[in-house]
Design a protein around this motif. Structure first.
Motif, PDB file in Angstrom:
ATOM      1  N   ASP A 219       0.777  -1.374   0.068  1.00  0.00           N
ATOM      2  CA  ASP A 219      -0.122  -0.121  -0.058  1.00  0.00           C
ATOM      3  C   ASP A 219       0.785   1.252   0.130  1.00  0.00           C
ATOM      4  OD1 ASP A 219      -1.778   1.923   0.167  1.00  0.00           O
ATOM      5  OD2 ASP A 219      -2.848   1.009   1.976  1.00  0.00           O
ATOM      6  N   THR A 221       0.252   4.345  -0.032  1.00  0.00           N
ATOM      7  CA  THR A 221      -0.449   5.368   0.672  1.00  0.00           C
ATOM      8  C   THR A 221      -0.200   5.587   2.075  1.00  0.00           C
ATOM      9  OG1 THR A 221      -2.621   4.519   0.730  1.00  0.00           O
ATOM     10  CG2 THR A 221      -2.132   5.699  -1.398  1.00  0.00           C
ATOM     11  N   ARG A 222       0.402   4.504   2.874  1.00  0.00           N
ATOM     12  CA  ARG A 222       0.461   4.132   4.106  1.00  0.00           C
ATOM     13  C   ARG A 222       1.753   4.068   4.429  1.00  0.00           C
ATOM     14  NH1 ARG A 222      -4.145   2.727   7.061  1.00  0.00           N
ATOM     15  NH2 ARG A 222      -2.641   1.913   8.625  1.00  0.00           N
ATOM     16  N   ASP A 223       2.196   4.628   5.929  1.00  0.00           N
ATOM     17  CA  ASP A 223       3.448   4.425   6.067  1.00  0.00           C
ATOM     18  C   ASP A 223       3.256   3.090   7.136  1.00  0.00           C
ATOM     19  OD1 ASP A 223       4.600   6.768   5.406  1.00  0.00           O
ATOM     20  OD2 ASP A 223       3.801   7.892   6.728  1.00  0.00           O
ATOM     21  N   GLY A 235       2.829  -1.121   4.270  1.00  0.00           N
ATOM     22  CA  GLY A 235       2.812   0.091   4.238  1.00  0.00           C
ATOM     23  C   GLY A 235       4.271   0.476   3.311  1.00  0.00           C
ATOM     24  N   ARG A 237       4.812   3.530   1.814  1.00  0.00           N
ATOM     25  CA  ARG A 237       4.861   5.067   1.372  1.00  0.00           C
ATOM     26  C   ARG A 237       6.534   5.624   1.332  1.00  0.00           C
ATOM     27  NH1 ARG A 237       1.478   9.780   3.812  1.00  0.00           N
ATOM     28  NH2 ARG A 237       2.135  11.491   2.602  1.00  0.00           N
TER      29      ARG A 237
END
Length: 410
Positions: A219, A221-223, A235, A237
């Motif tokens: 993903d 868009t996630r940290d 995550g 990002r």
């Protein structure tokens, strides 16, 4: 009068039948014209329900005219009216793995080469030994041109060794005899674990190897990462924006550490199953009243197997640890990742059930040990009785000889 009237009327009636009647309309064998069709119910109607029903009837009649079977048309109409079936969200727990598995794992785990899943989105864990010599593991990986600790995680190599090399996939080797790979083909992982890393294994068990697979989805868009069902949402990002893979690697290490417990625990569960199957003969002897067939060597072997199983579960590995030592000084997110995947794989419940089964095995072994000890005690008692009887006979013989000597001397 009645008779004459009857005779007069009868010829007149017969004459009526002889009169030529006008020709009847001939029936046409060609298709009836549109104007002769019966009027439809939705003709000049404002009823919406009747209009919808008639449209369905028109569609079914046109499909029947095209040559499809009548039964198929009824099935389609019923299928269209049915409500869609909901997919059940409940998933079976892994608490039944301590019983004879329905081969979800053995056949599916040991033959992943033919699976249709994309290995680029797969996490594979395999257990091939009781433990690994981590220094020898690092030497083997360097010899095969693997890059060790490529992202600078700086974890203690006695706890985990991180390597990268096959298709840019990540490989994590744990001292519990387990290897976890991300985005690595299954056949390549099998070759690495069973042909190369097995040289650094202590007490290998390739014939009892266990595999566990999970899917992961990156993903961008996630940290942070999390578990969505049995899928790891990773995550990435920071990796995509800053080309920094350290956070992603730390998350992979945390998830891999939790996943590595599952195949290790599955090996112990299978050993427990084999133990109970092998000890069934001794229990059958007791049930059939054949205690004399029990052997002390077999009972001692059963006790040794249980002690080894319990020590592997609770002492010689980190399966029962709430949190590995390498995560104590790290971020709290890593502990959260470790606990999430452990919850999904039901590690605590499986450990509790396996310990209960080991306790049950110890109870059986203690009963059998007491029966064997009692059997040998009875045998020892009979030997003592036999020796006493011999001693009595010798004493009687001595007394008899003394009496005879006294009688002869007198």
């Amino acid at each position: 009068m009645r008779y004459s009237l009857h005779k007069a009327v009868t010829p007149a009636i017969r004459g009526l039948h002889t009169i030529v009647s006008p020709p009847r309309p001939q029936r046409c064998f060609h298709q009836t014209s549109f104007t002769c069709l019966p009027r439809k119910r939705n003709f000049f109607t404002s009823n919406q329900l009747l209009s919808n029903v008639d449209r369905n009837n028109e569609s079914t009649s046109s499909e029947e005219a095209s040559g499809q079977p009548e039964t198929q048309q009824q099935g389609k109409t019923q299928a269209a009216k049915r409500k869609p079936v909901r997919a059940s969200a409940a998933k079976s727990l892994r608490l039944g793995l301590t019983t004879k598995p329905p081969k979800r794992s053995t056949s599916a785990r040991k033959d992943h080469t033919g699976s249709d899943t994309d290995y680029r989105r797969t996490i594979t864990s395999i257990c091939v030994a009781q433990s690994f010599d981590m220094d020898a593991v690092q030497e083997i990986l360097r010899f095969h041109a693997f890059e060790l600790d490529p992202d600078g995680a700086e974890f203690d190599p006695t706890g985990v060794v991180h390597a990268r090399g096959i298709n840019n996939g990540d490989i994590f080797v744990f001292p519990s005899g387990t290897v976890v790979a991300w985005s690595v083909p299954t056949d390549a992982l099998m070759t690495l674990a069973t042909k190369q890393l097995i040289q650094a294994a202590e007490l290998p068990h390739i014939d009892l190897l266990e595999m566990e697979e999970l899917e992961f989805v990156p993903d961008e868009t996630r940290d942070t990462s999390y578990m969505k069902g049995e899928v790891v949402v990773l995550g990435t990002r920071a990796q995509e924006l800053e080309n920094d893979r350290l956070d992603t690697t730390l998350a992979k290490i945390a998830f891999s550490s939790g996943l590595a417990r599952s195949p290790k625990l599955a090996v112990l569960e299978n050993q427990a199953i084999e133990y109970f199957e092998s000890s069934k003969n001794n229990l059958d002897f007791v049930q059939g009243g054949l205690e004399h067939k029990l052997k002390r060597s077999s009972v001692l072997k059963m006790t040794g197997q249980l002690l080894s199983l319990r020590s592997q579960l609770n002492h010689y590995s980190d399966i029962t640890d709430q949190l590995p030592d390498m995560f104590w000084d790290s971020e709290s997110n890593l502990e959260n990742y470790y606990n999430q995947i452990s919850t999904v794989l039901d590690i605590r419940q499986r450990i509790g059930i396996l310990n209960k089964k080991i306790d049950y095995g110890f109870e059986n072994a203690s009963v059998l040990r007491e029966m064997v000890s009692e059997k040998y005690g009875h045998r020892l008692e009979w030997i003592i009785i036999f020796l006493i009887a011999i001693e009595v006979l010798f004493e009687l013989r001595r007394v008899y000889r003394e009496d005879i000597s006294e009688v002869s001397s007198s």
